[in-house]
Design a protein around this motif. Structure first.
Motif, PDB file in Angstrom:
ATOM      1  N   ALA A 250     -72.348  32.543   1.201  1.00  0.00           N
ATOM      2  CA  ALA A 250     -71.701  33.758   0.706  1.00  0.00           C
ATOM      3  C   ALA A 250     -71.767  33.854  -0.807  1.00  0.00           C
ATOM      4  CB  ALA A 250     -70.246  33.787   1.164  1.00  0.00           C
ATOM      5  N   THR A 251     -71.638  32.711  -1.475  1.00  0.00           N
ATOM      6  CA  THR A 251     -71.634  32.693  -2.939  1.00  0.00           C
ATOM      7  C   THR A 251     -72.612  31.637  -3.441  1.00  0.00           C
ATOM      8  OG1 THR A 251     -69.764  31.139  -2.950  1.00  0.00           O
ATOM      9  CG2 THR A 251     -69.240  33.488  -3.113  1.00  0.00           C
ATOM     10  N   ARG A 252     -73.029  31.767  -4.654  1.00  0.00           N
ATOM     11  CA  ARG A 252     -73.968  30.819  -5.244  1.00  0.00           C
ATOM     12  C   ARG A 252     -73.352  29.426  -5.303  1.00  0.00           C
ATOM     13  NH1 ARG A 252     -76.105  34.658 -10.252  1.00  0.00           N
ATOM     14  NH2 ARG A 252     -77.136  36.222  -8.924  1.00  0.00           N
ATOM     15  N   GLY A 253     -74.085  28.484  -4.746  1.00  0.00           N
ATOM     16  CA  GLY A 253     -73.592  27.115  -4.732  1.00  0.00           C
ATOM     17  C   GLY A 253     -72.350  26.915  -3.891  1.00  0.00           C
ATOM     18  N   LEU A 254     -71.991  27.929  -3.113  1.00  0.00           N
ATOM     19  CA  LEU A 254     -70.748  27.906  -2.321  1.00  0.00           C
ATOM     20  C   LEU A 254     -69.530  27.625  -3.197  1.00  0.00           C
ATOM     21  CD1 LEU A 254     -71.997  26.018   0.880  1.00  0.00           C
ATOM     22  CD2 LEU A 254     -71.334  28.432   0.731  1.00  0.00           C
ATOM     23  N   GLU A 255     -69.594  28.127  -4.427  1.00  0.00           N
ATOM     24  CA  GLU A 255     -68.499  27.886  -5.369  1.00  0.00           C
ATOM     25  C   GLU A 255     -67.399  28.934  -5.274  1.00  0.00           C
ATOM     26  OE1 GLU A 255     -68.090  25.285  -7.300  1.00  0.00           O
ATOM     27  OE2 GLU A 255     -69.962  24.360  -6.618  1.00  0.00           O
ATOM     28  N   GLY A 256     -67.638  30.016  -4.508  1.00  0.00           N
ATOM     29  CA  GLY A 256     -66.606  31.031  -4.334  1.00  0.00           C
ATOM     30  C   GLY A 256     -66.469  31.987  -5.494  1.00  0.00           C
ATOM     31  N   GLU A 257     -67.522  32.110  -6.327  1.00  0.00           N
ATOM     32  CA  GLU A 257     -67.406  32.943  -7.524  1.00  0.00           C
ATOM     33  C   GLU A 257     -68.393  34.112  -7.521  1.00  0.00           C
ATOM     34  OE1 GLU A 257     -67.792  30.217 -10.752  1.00  0.00           O
ATOM     35  OE2 GLU A 257     -65.911  29.170 -10.289  1.00  0.00           O
ATOM     36  N   SER A 258     -69.674  33.850  -7.628  1.00  0.00           N
ATOM     37  CA  SER A 258     -70.683  34.914  -7.698  1.00  0.00           C
ATOM     38  C   SER A 258     -71.364  35.072  -6.346  1.00  0.00           C
ATOM     39  CB  SER A 258     -71.743  34.583  -8.753  1.00  0.00           C
ATOM     40  OG  SER A 258     -71.145  34.429 -10.016  1.00  0.00           O
ATOM     41  N   LEU A 259     -71.489  36.314  -5.882  1.00  0.00           N
ATOM     42  CA  LEU A 259     -72.124  36.549  -4.586  1.00  0.00           C
ATOM     43  C   LEU A 259     -73.596  36.152  -4.632  1.00  0.00           C
ATOM     44  CD1 LEU A 259     -70.730  40.016  -3.393  1.00  0.00           C
ATOM     45  CD2 LEU A 259     -69.840  37.721  -2.946  1.00  0.00           C
ATOM     46  N   ALA A 260     -74.053  35.540  -3.541  1.00  0.00           N
ATOM     47  CA  ALA A 260     -75.472  35.224  -3.397  1.00  0.00           C
ATOM     48  C   ALA A 260     -76.221  36.466  -2.911  1.00  0.00           C
ATOM     49  CB  ALA A 260     -75.642  34.065  -2.424  1.00  0.00           C
ATOM     50  N   GLU A 261     -77.553  36.414  -2.942  1.00  0.00           N
ATOM     51  CA  GLU A 261     -78.377  37.570  -2.568  1.00  0.00           C
ATOM     52  C   GLU A 261     -78.533  37.646  -1.046  1.00  0.00           C
ATOM     53  OE1 GLU A 261     -79.402  40.014  -4.199  1.00  0.00           O
ATOM     54  OE2 GLU A 261     -79.153  39.422  -6.293  1.00  0.00           O
ATOM     55  N   ALA A 262     -77.520  38.151  -0.394  1.00  0.00           N
ATOM     56  CA  ALA A 262     -77.493  38.171   1.063  1.00  0.00           C
ATOM     57  C   ALA A 262     -78.597  39.041   1.651  1.00  0.00           C
ATOM     58  CB  ALA A 262     -76.128  38.636   1.559  1.00  0.00           C
TER      59      ALA A 262
ATOM     60  N   ALA B 238     -81.751  34.931   7.727  1.00  0.00           N
ATOM     61  CA  ALA B 238     -80.323  34.647   7.903  1.00  0.00           C
ATOM     62  C   ALA B 238     -79.721  35.575   8.952  1.00  0.00           C
ATOM     63  CB  ALA B 238     -79.581  34.803   6.586  1.00  0.00           C
ATOM     64  N   ARG B 239     -78.869  35.028   9.812  1.00  0.00           N
ATOM     65  CA  ARG B 239     -78.228  35.793  10.883  1.00  0.00           C
ATOM     66  C   ARG B 239     -76.741  36.029  10.633  1.00  0.00           C
ATOM     67  NH1 ARG B 239     -81.313  38.303  14.950  1.00  0.00           N
ATOM     68  NH2 ARG B 239     -83.350  37.266  14.970  1.00  0.00           N
ATOM     69  N   GLY B 240     -76.281  35.671   9.470  1.00  0.00           N
ATOM     70  CA  GLY B 240     -74.885  35.872   9.117  1.00  0.00           C
ATOM     71  C   GLY B 240     -74.656  35.333   7.718  1.00  0.00           C
ATOM     72  N   ILE B 241     -73.467  35.578   7.196  1.00  0.00           N
ATOM     73  CA  ILE B 241     -73.083  35.091   5.870  1.00  0.00           C
ATOM     74  C   ILE B 241     -71.844  34.221   6.048  1.00  0.00           C
ATOM     75  CG2 ILE B 241     -72.469  35.740   3.514  1.00  0.00           C
ATOM     76  CD1 ILE B 241     -73.536  38.553   4.124  1.00  0.00           C
ATOM     77  N   ALA B 242     -71.860  33.024   5.484  1.00  0.00           N
ATOM     78  CA  ALA B 242     -70.744  32.103   5.700  1.00  0.00           C
ATOM     79  C   ALA B 242     -70.165  31.601   4.382  1.00  0.00           C
ATOM     80  CB  ALA B 242     -71.194  30.918   6.551  1.00  0.00           C
ATOM     81  N   THR B 243     -68.856  31.434   4.383  1.00  0.00           N
ATOM     82  CA  THR B 243     -68.189  30.911   3.186  1.00  0.00           C
ATOM     83  C   THR B 243     -68.290  29.395   3.098  1.00  0.00           C
ATOM     84  OG1 THR B 243     -66.022  30.660   4.265  1.00  0.00           O
ATOM     85  CG2 THR B 243     -66.533  32.818   3.305  1.00  0.00           C
ATOM     86  N   GLY B 244     -68.793  28.766   4.167  1.00  0.00           N
ATOM     87  CA  GLY B 244     -68.923  27.313   4.165  1.00  0.00           C
ATOM     88  C   GLY B 244     -67.636  26.619   4.542  1.00  0.00           C
ATOM     89  N   ARG B 245     -67.507  25.375   4.114  1.00  0.00           N
ATOM     90  CA  ARG B 245     -66.336  24.575   4.468  1.00  0.00           C
ATOM     91  C   ARG B 245     -65.076  25.027   3.749  1.00  0.00           C
ATOM     92  NH1 ARG B 245     -70.228  20.189   4.372  1.00  0.00           N
ATOM     93  NH2 ARG B 245     -70.261  19.077   6.360  1.00  0.00           N
ATOM     94  N   ARG B 246     -65.231  25.861   2.734  1.00  0.00           N
ATOM     95  CA  ARG B 246     -64.083  26.236   1.902  1.00  0.00           C
ATOM     96  C   ARG B 246     -63.751  27.710   2.032  1.00  0.00           C
ATOM     97  NH1 ARG B 246     -65.419  23.933  -3.969  1.00  0.00           N
ATOM     98  NH2 ARG B 246     -67.470  24.768  -3.441  1.00  0.00           N
TER      99      ARG B 246
END
Length: 410
Positions: A114-126, A134-142
């Motif tokens: 969902a975000t660059r580096g899964l850092e929760g700050e800048s959106l990645a290029e979905a 990609a079949r979905g967008i995920a926030t990861g473990r956090r």
């Protein structure tokens, strides 16, 4: 890997979307050509199911590692991979590589970060990652703590018609907790967080998803209060789905009493009332997906004090067997078992799989639901044996597995 000649599987009990019935299934050019009350044609290879279940190949939604031997043992023919890799799946090139990685005998469907580096700050290029597979967008473990970022993510995902796979745990409230606040955590002196960490995260993200008109999937919902929020949102008509792993309907926080780090999970194990609530939610349809959460961890991560160990479990091999316990207990029927671990996750991925339907790819398993075995971490096919079910007697094994009409070695 291409099917050499037509195959007819006879004498089985077909697990269909509307129930189980005796019949046969015929495979031609890697697809299901016919099923039901049929016979093989001249030149077909005939395989006898001998009264066993003929089921869809499992679709495991939200794994953290591609572990092909373990997936094959468990009857898994497709897996949705979380973006928490090294490096994270936050670039189209990484997504494209993963989308090709398991073929031909295992299809891996990447979920974009969902975000660059899964850092929760800048959106990645979905959008670019969707084009890459990609079949979905995920926030990861956090959890994404910034509400503005989460709203932008959901709005972006709605424009792309991609589901957002969210981690349901308020990070600020959960902190470094390794257990659920309550009697067990207090007795053991473990860092804990209240179950409301899940409830608050779900409540906020449901409100944002409604505002954005987005589809949202909560990968694990493990508390009675959280499940009540999901149930109410569905009744309201929101595009929300929920998942869980077997640990949270098989085990309560009593299992952490011995400090065994295989019980160190995220989210942590809950009290018995929450475990019962998960079973009720699976039975009434509030929970849509049961996945393995496959996350093999070696001794360097697990042979540590409980509070220092990394969370995660090797779950691919035990997913089906644990789900079949609910069927034997009368909580759900066989058709529902395979909706939870095959049909529903395939629908979330938007792929024609997870069901025995004419025209679908011939991904299926022959399952002996009564075959007894004992879960033994030392004999597991996974790259690490960190299963919370180590030593547990169980029933139900995959006897044969086919991917695209070709038998897979187990």
């Amino acid at each position: 890997m291409k099917q050499a000649r037509p195959i007819t599987i006879t004498g089985g009990r077909l697990v269909l979307p509307d129930g189980v019935r005796e019949g046969a299934i015929r495979l031609v050019d890697g697809r299901i050509a016919a099923l039901g009350d049929i016979e093989g044609e001249e030149g077909d290879e005939i395989v006898q199911a001998r009264g066993r279940l003929v089921t869809p190949g499992l679709v495991d939604y939200g794994v953290f590692a591609v572990d092909k031997p373990a997936f094959h043992f468990g009857g898994i023919t497709r897996a949705a991979l979380m973006p928490d890799q090294s490096p994270p799946l936050d670039l189209p090139s990484r997504v494209a590589y993963i989308a090709k990685s398991g073929k031909p005998d295992l299809w891996v469907h990447p979920l974009a970060a969902a975000t660059r580096g899964l850092e929760g700050e800048s959106l990645a290029e979905a959008a670019l990652m969707r084009a890459a597979g990609a079949r979905g967008i995920a926030t990861g473990r956090r959890w994404i703590g910034d509400t503005g970022v989460m709203l932008r993510l959901l709005t972006y995902a709605a424009m792309l018609d991609l589901p957002v796979v969210a981690h349901a745990e308020d990070g600020a409230l959960a902190g470094d907790a390794v257990a659920t606040a309550g009697e067990m955590a207090t007795r053991l002196g473990l860092p804990s967080a209240p179950a409301e960490a899940e409830t608050l995260a779900i409540a906020r993200d449901l409100a944002l998803a409604e505002l954005a008109g987005a589809r949202i999937h909560f990968r694990q919902v493990t508390t009675r209060a959280g499940l009540s929020l999901i149930r109410a949102a569905k009744a309201k008509g929101l595009a929300v789905t929920a998942g869980v792993t077997p640990a949270h309907f098989m085990l309560s926080d009593l299992a952490i009493a011995t400090f065994r780090s295989f019980m160190r999970l995220s989210p942590p194990l809950r009290p018995e009332d929450d475990r019962q609530a998960v079973i009720e939610a699976i039975a009434d349809g509030t929970v849509d997906v049961v996945s393995s959460g496959h996350d093999p961890r070696g001794v360097e991560d697990k042979r540590l004090p409980f509070a220092d160990a990394e969370p995660g479990m090797a779950g691919a091999e035990t997913l089906l067997a644990m789900l079949l316990t609910l069927e034997r207990d009368g909580a759900i029927d066989i058709a529902r078992v395979f909706d939870l671990c095959a049909s529903a996750p395939a629908r979330l991925l938007g792929v024609e799989a997870g069901a025995l339907v004419e025209g679908y790819e011939a991904d299926f398993a022959i399952v002996d639901p009564e075959k007894p075995w004992i879960v033994d971490r030392r004999k597991m096919e996974a790259s690490a044996g960190n299963t919370p079910f180590d030593g547990q007697p169980t029933q139900g094994r995959v006897i044969a597995l086919f991917k695209g009409g070709v038998a897979v070695s187990l």
